[in-house]
Design an enzyme around this catalytic site. Structure first.
Site, mmCIF file in Angstrom:
data_model
loop_
_atom_site.group_PDB
_atom_site.id
_atom_site.type_symbol
_atom_site.label_atom_id
_atom_site.label_comp_id
_atom_site.label_asym_id
_atom_site.label_seq_id
_atom_site.Cartn_x
_atom_site.Cartn_y
_atom_site.Cartn_z
ATOM 1 N N CYS A 214 3.245 12.051 1.057
ATOM 2 C CA CYS A 214 3.121 13.616 1.380
ATOM 3 C C CYS A 214 1.979 14.076 0.515
ATOM 4 C CB CYS A 214 4.325 14.355 1.026
ATOM 5 S SG CYS A 214 4.986 14.034 -0.597
ATOM 6 N N THR A 215 1.853 15.527 0.474
ATOM 7 C CA THR A 215 0.657 16.038 -0.048
ATOM 8 C C THR A 215 0.582 15.546 -1.463
ATOM 9 O OG1 THR A 215 0.933 17.876 1.331
ATOM 10 C CG2 THR A 215 -0.717 18.194 -0.585
#
Length: 300
Positions: free
Chosen positions: A183-184
């Site tokens: 994810c980010t």
């Protein structure tokens, strides 16, 4: 000179209101803007300001025992990338709706996937080849402009959708394969990896530091392709001057990584649109219903 800090820390917090008041006073005193979420499970924040002020913020935040080992990631940007400072208390720092399932202790999330540094991700792929599955822990619209090559992208509009996706059975064929969640910045995968393990996925990893740390290490010369969606005024960032454009305009199908807010004020969705189509005001709507609603509102 200004920068942006991204960080999270899973640790039990008994008095969330006290932490909220402390964090707000700290940021106000250092003239920082951004978003901070606090829950009984921990802290999640993104703040921007002068580098020296951010360094003071890091030092003072780490004085709280539970936040002592928090990893802070630096990113290009400024205070002005945020309209204001927002510090809120929520049931979850990431809204998976897994409050009763998520377990956290002083070491972090209990039962999550093994953390892999970017170089270790490459080693895993070298050892196990195409058997490795990259599993996107973000919303589908984020993956539309950037993802790891051949990644599995769940059909998620919001983080609320992940549990239903996992329980649907559509990913059961992956349960015996090595799965790397990403994810980010890493926070969503802390939770997602534990949810997957709880549902019988046998070999689950999480990318330590998320896409941000991977991009710092390999830029666009590794397994990542495209642009990274971020949640401030920048909208997207690239890791190099030769980033691949994988997004497609929702109108002409041309290559783009440009997101615009829907022109209908009551719609919270984004429009993936190329710069040419953007010149037509009628195309700056997420759906035809949004356009008609905006026109109706203008005539009332």
């Amino acid at each position: 000179m200004q920068k942006i800090l991204l960080y999270y820390k899973f640790t039990p917090i008994k008095d969330t209101v006290a932490i909220k008041l402390w964090q707000k006073a700290l940021c106000d005193g250092l003239n920082l803007r951004g978003r901070i979420l606090i829950s009984p499970h921990g802290l999640n924040g993104t703040v921007g300001g002068e580098i020296e002020d951010l360094k003071k913020y890091i030092k003072m935040t780490k004085e709280f025992p539970g936040f002592k080992n928090t990893v802070f990631k630096w990113s290009d940007g400024t205070r002005e990338d945020f309209p204001k400072l927002s510090v809120k208390v929520r049931d979850e720092v990431v809204a998976f709706r897994a409050t009763d399932e998520l377990r956290v202790d002083e070491t972090g999330v209990v039962g999550g996937g093994k953390h892999l540094k970017p170089r270790d991700v490459h080693k895993l792929v070298e050892e196990k080849g195409d058997d490795v599955v990259f599993f996107d822990g973000r919303n589908a619209h984020e993956a539309a402009i950037g993802k790891f090559k051949n990644a599995v992208v769940p059909d998620t509009h919001t983080t609320h959708d992940f549990i239903n996706e996992l329980d649907s059975g559509k990913y059961d064929s992956l349960k015996d394969r090595p799965v790397v969640t990403y994810c980010t910045g890493g926070i969503r995968c802390e939770i997602l990896s534990s949810l997957m393990i709880n549902r019988g996925f046998k070999e689950v990893y999480q990318m330590d530091g998320g896409i941000v740390k991977y991009g710092e290490a390999y830029g666009d010369d590794g397994l990542w392709e495209g642009s990274l969606r971020v949640f401030d005024n920048r909208m997207t960032i690239d890791f190099s001057d030769h980033a691949k454009t994988i997004g497609k305009c929702s109108h002409c199908d041309g290559p783009t990584n440009n997101y615009e807010n829907c022109a209908y004020a009551n719609c919270n969705d984004l429009v993936l649109i190329c710069l040419k189509c953007k010149q037509n005001p009628d195309l700056l709507y997420h759906t035809e219903t949004c356009r008609q609603s905006a026109e109706l509102g203008a005539t009332v």
